[in-house]
Design an enzyme around this catalytic site. Structure first.
Site: not given
Ligand code: NDP
Length: 449
Positions: A43, A48, A51, A177, A181, A435, A440
């Site tokens: 983080c 976080c 980012k 995410y 982002e 307001h 709101e």
């Molecule tokens: P996520 O697990 O959120 O998303 C992974 C993405 O990659 C999905 O769209 C998934 O597709 C895709 N994917 C997975 N495997 C493959 C593959 N082999 N080939 C192509 N695409 C693939 O992971 P992130 O890396 O974005 O983030 C990790 C975690 O970190 C999040 O789950 C969250 O908990 C946390 N986080 C939170 C944030 C916040 O609160 N603002 C900010 C950043 C991270 P599919 O959906 O089809 O499986």
């Protein structure tokens, strides 16, 4: 009873580990935390915090453009990536120091190095062997990149935070995410961004309507968003990296960033020496009280792959310390945990999506509102805010709130308190609005449909 060096040894000084170490030491226990990298974990160092700083940076251009409608005439405003990265690094160093002070003031011993188990109660760090009555594993996760021809040419978010130059053409792969982002960050800083996602619509698990509307907004902000597309190969060429997709499209870019999920950091812990079970992706399964299959070994945060959010890791640690050291067995509650994708605009959410609510409840009411916020009118920006309240028609409780719009993260945090307190739609209706604000609207929605 065996004579251990510590009451609690914590492996990993990220959000979860630091909180557990500090709270336990404050109760008079002998605690050490082992960390091989910078204090603060994902983080603070590569998550976080940096980012959000980059998200702030990327929003200025929109402000400069919008200011014209309010009478300003900004000229060409130069942007310097190196200044941003240097200032971001300084801020992270400041936070690393704060973490060190917090731990030292609480009486936690910080041990630099990488830990591995040599027996159920013993850990080796370099040439030191440390023993503890209880051990907490809080080692977090790391980015996962699938293997394919040229996958080594892709970077992850870890490297994106330390790029020497701002790339002109960026391809981002993934639909979670991090991918969303970073697409917003690079786009806001004027890189040309293509985002590829393998499924029909990104942000799986979020409310469908908001996912669709965010996709529209991102496209209208010039992000080249391509769904049902996956990468076959990446090759180097004189003009840059050539990305070939499974359906034979080619894209030339300066940078390819993979954000395809994260995996637990358990590979080098020698967990088998302690008999700790791991799941398919290296995650450590735990019970409701964060206990592994070994009675004195616990795990919190991303390494358990429950809900991978910093405030959740912290809450799991607080619950664990109550359970272990305050004679107050406390299971972490995972309902109504708010979160926000810091996209442009933000997508904030708490509670059930409409799809989940329809599955779980017989009668629901859905309230929607879509409008151009005041600022966008003079700015000449067409983008609309979208807000959605989902109500269980039987209990009248608000069971889901979703917002796509500026500051959705700030707004949803307050709504989450109301939902945690069990607020009904009538409580929302009886609340007076502020307001003129966007928020709101959450207390003035009157017609379901
Ligand atoms: P996520 O697990 O959120 O998303 C992974 C993405 O990659 C999905 O769209 C998934 O597709 C895709 N994917 C997975 N495997 C493959 C593959 N082999 N080939 C192509 N695409 C693939 O992971 P992130 O890396 O974005 O983030 C990790 C975690 O970190 C999040 O789950 C969250 O908990 C946390 N986080 C939170 C944030 C916040 O609160 N603002 C900010 C950043 C991270 P599919 O959906 O089809 O499986």
């Amino acid at each position: 009873m065996a004579n251990y060096d510590y009451d609690l040894l914590v492996i990993g000084a990220g959000s979860g580990g630091v909180r557990a170490a500090r709270l336990t030491a404050q109760l008079g226990k002998r605690v050490a935390v082992i960390e091989g990298s910078d204090l603060g974990g994902t983080c603070v160092n590569v998550g976080c915090v940096p980012k959000k700083l980059l998200v702030y940076a990327s929003a200025f251009a929109e402000g400069f453009t919008d200011s014209r409608g309010f009478g300003f005439s900004p000229g060409q405003i130069p942007f310097d990536w190196q200044t941003l990265i240097t200032n971001k690094n300084d801020e992270i160093n400041r936070l690393n120091d704060i973490y060190e002070r917090i731990l030292e003031n609480a009486g936690v011993q910080i041990i630099q190095g990488w830990a591995k188990f040599i027996s159920p109660h013993e850990i080796q760090v370099g040439d030191q062997t440390l023993s503890a009555e209880r051990i907490l594993i809080a080692v977090g996760g790391k980015p996962f990149v699938p293997e394919f021809p040229g996958s080594d040419l892709a970077i992850t978010s870890n490297e994106a935070f330390y790029l020497e130059d701002l790339p002109k053409r960026v391809v981002i792969v993934g639909g979670g995410y991090i991918a969303v982002e970073f697409a917003g960050i690079f786009n806001g800083l004027d890189s040309q961004v293509t985002q590829l996602y393998r499924g029909d619509l990104f942000l799986r698990g979020f409310d469908h309507e908001l996912r669709e509307k965010l996709a529209e907004n991102m496209k209208s902000r010039n992000i080249d968003l391509r769904f049902n597309t996956d990468v076959r190969s990446i090759e180097k060429s004189a003009d840059g990296l050539v990305i070939t997709t499974q359906d034979d499209q080619t894209i030339v870019a300066d940078l390819v960033m993979y954000a395809t999920g994260r995996i637990a950091n358990t590979q080098s812990l020698a967990l088998d020496q302690a008999g700790v079970n791991v799941g398919k992706r290296g995650e450590i399964p735990v019970d409701l009280y964060s206990k592994t299959n070994v009675d004195h070994i616990f795990a919190v945060g991303d390494v358990t792959n429950r809900m991978n959010l910093t405030p959740v890791a912290i809450a799991e640690s607080i619950a664990l310390v109550k359970t272990l050291y305050e004679d107050n067995p406390t299971a972490m509650q995972y309902g109504n945990i708010p979160s926000t994708v810091f996209s442009q605009p933000n997508l904030g959410t708490v509670g059930l999506t409409e799809e989940q609510a329809r599955d779980a409840h017989d009668n629901i009411e859905v309230y929607r509102s879509s409008f151009r916020p005041m600022r966008n009118i003079l700015a000449g920006r067409d983008e609309k805010v979208f807000m959605k309240l989902i109500v269980d028609a039987d209990s009248r409780k608000v069971i889901g709130t979703h917002m796509l719009g500026p500051d959705a993260g700030e707004i949803i945090q307050g709504i989450a308190i109301a939902m945690q307190a069990g607020a009904t739609k009538e409580h929302f209706d009886a609340t007076i609005g502020i307001h003129p604000t966007t928020a709101e609207e959450f207390v003035t929605m009157r017609t379901a449909g």
